[in-house]
Design a protein around this motif. Sequence first.
Motif, short mmCIF file in Angstrom:
data_model
loop_
_atom_site.label_atom_id
_atom_site.label_comp_id
_atom_site.label_asym_id
_atom_site.label_seq_id
_atom_site.Cartn_x
_atom_site.Cartn_y
_atom_site.Cartn_z
N HIS A 186 163.60 87.65 137.70
CA HIS A 186 164.09 86.31 138.02
C HIS A 186 163.42 85.76 139.27
CE1 HIS A 186 166.90 86.36 134.81
NE2 HIS A 186 167.60 87.37 135.31
N VAL A 187 163.23 86.61 140.25
CA VAL A 187 162.62 86.14 141.50
C VAL A 187 161.18 85.72 141.27
CG1 VAL A 187 161.89 86.79 143.83
CG2 VAL A 187 164.16 87.43 143.01
N PHE A 188 160.38 86.57 140.61
CA PHE A 188 158.98 86.17 140.45
C PHE A 188 158.82 85.00 139.49
CE2 PHE A 188 158.30 89.39 136.97
CZ PHE A 188 157.54 88.64 136.09
N HIS A 189 159.73 84.86 138.53
CA HIS A 189 159.64 83.70 137.64
C HIS A 189 160.07 82.42 138.36
CE1 HIS A 189 158.22 84.62 133.61
NE2 HIS A 189 158.61 85.85 133.87
N SER A 190 160.87 82.54 139.39
CA SER A 190 161.27 81.37 140.17
C SER A 190 160.18 80.96 141.15
CB SER A 190 162.54 81.66 140.97
OG SER A 190 163.63 81.80 140.11
N LEU A 191 159.44 81.95 141.68
CA LEU A 191 158.46 81.67 142.73
C LEU A 191 157.03 81.48 142.24
CD1 LEU A 191 159.65 84.27 145.38
CD2 LEU A 191 160.04 81.81 145.42
N CYS A 192 156.65 82.16 141.17
CA CYS A 192 155.24 82.19 140.75
C CYS A 192 154.92 81.10 139.74
CB CYS A 192 154.92 83.54 140.09
SG CYS A 192 155.17 84.97 141.12
N PRO A 193 153.75 80.51 139.86
CA PRO A 193 153.29 79.58 138.83
C PRO A 193 153.09 80.34 137.51
CG PRO A 193 151.98 79.34 140.82
CD PRO A 193 152.84 80.56 141.00
N VAL A 194 153.41 79.70 136.42
CA VAL A 194 153.31 80.32 135.10
C VAL A 194 151.88 80.82 134.84
CG1 VAL A 194 153.52 79.91 132.61
CG2 VAL A 194 155.21 78.98 134.17
N SER A 195 150.89 80.06 135.27
CA SER A 195 149.49 80.45 135.02
C SER A 195 149.15 81.77 135.70
CB SER A 195 148.53 79.35 135.48
OG SER A 195 148.66 79.13 136.87
N TRP A 196 149.70 82.02 136.89
CA TRP A 196 149.45 83.29 137.58
C TRP A 196 150.06 84.45 136.81
CZ3 TRP A 196 150.72 82.49 143.49
CH2 TRP A 196 149.89 81.50 144.01
N VAL A 197 151.31 84.26 136.39
CA VAL A 197 152.02 85.32 135.66
C VAL A 197 151.27 85.64 134.37
CG1 VAL A 197 154.16 85.93 134.48
CG2 VAL A 197 154.25 84.74 136.68
N GLN A 198 150.83 84.61 133.65
CA GLN A 198 150.09 84.83 132.41
C GLN A 198 148.79 85.59 132.67
OE1 GLN A 198 149.71 80.83 130.95
NE2 GLN A 198 151.59 80.96 129.74
N ARG A 199 148.07 85.20 133.70
CA ARG A 199 146.80 85.85 134.02
C ARG A 199 147.02 87.31 134.42
NH1 ARG A 199 143.60 83.03 138.58
NH2 ARG A 199 145.73 83.18 139.24
N TRP A 200 148.01 87.55 135.29
CA TRP A 200 148.29 88.92 135.73
C TRP A 200 148.74 89.79 134.56
CZ3 TRP A 200 151.66 87.11 140.42
CH2 TRP A 200 150.82 86.65 141.44
N THR A 201 149.55 89.24 133.68
CA THR A 201 150.02 89.98 132.51
C THR A 201 148.86 90.34 131.60
OG1 THR A 201 152.18 88.88 132.65
CG2 THR A 201 151.62 89.96 130.56
N GLU A 202 147.95 89.39 131.39
CA GLU A 202 146.76 89.67 130.58
C GLU A 202 145.90 90.74 131.24
OE1 GLU A 202 144.77 85.90 130.12
OE2 GLU A 202 146.37 85.09 128.85
N GLN A 203 145.76 90.68 132.56
CA GLN A 203 144.97 91.68 133.27
C GLN A 203 145.60 93.06 133.16
OE1 GLN A 203 144.69 90.04 137.22
NE2 GLN A 203 142.98 88.69 136.69
N ILE A 204 146.93 93.14 133.21
CA ILE A 204 147.61 94.43 133.04
C ILE A 204 147.33 94.97 131.64
CG2 ILE A 204 149.88 95.53 132.78
CD1 ILE A 204 150.83 93.69 135.09
#
Length: 86
Positions: free
Chosen positions: A59-77
């Motif tokens: 919940h915290v990172f979804h509130s603070l992080c831009p969606v594009s960052w989360v998508q990119r980091w998830t793809e990189q993982i």
Amino acid sequence: MPDAEKPSKRRRPTPPFDPRFPNQNQTRNCYQNFLDFHRCVQKMNRRGKSTQPCEYYYHVFHSLCPVSWVQRWTEQIQDGTFAGKI
């Protein structure tokens, strides 16, 4: 994201103040909570326990992080090219 990593779709309140990140710029807070979430899920899965305690970080990172960052980091993982230590 596997079902075990998708917390419920409840309303997310604003994350509480974190004294580790006192400045207005919350980029590091975003990144740290993203890492903490994935570390928590990994540890709970290894122990065979529920990942429910990890929802806080989600919940915290979804509130603070831009969606594009989360998508990119998830793809990189998924690709094995993520620079962070999980």
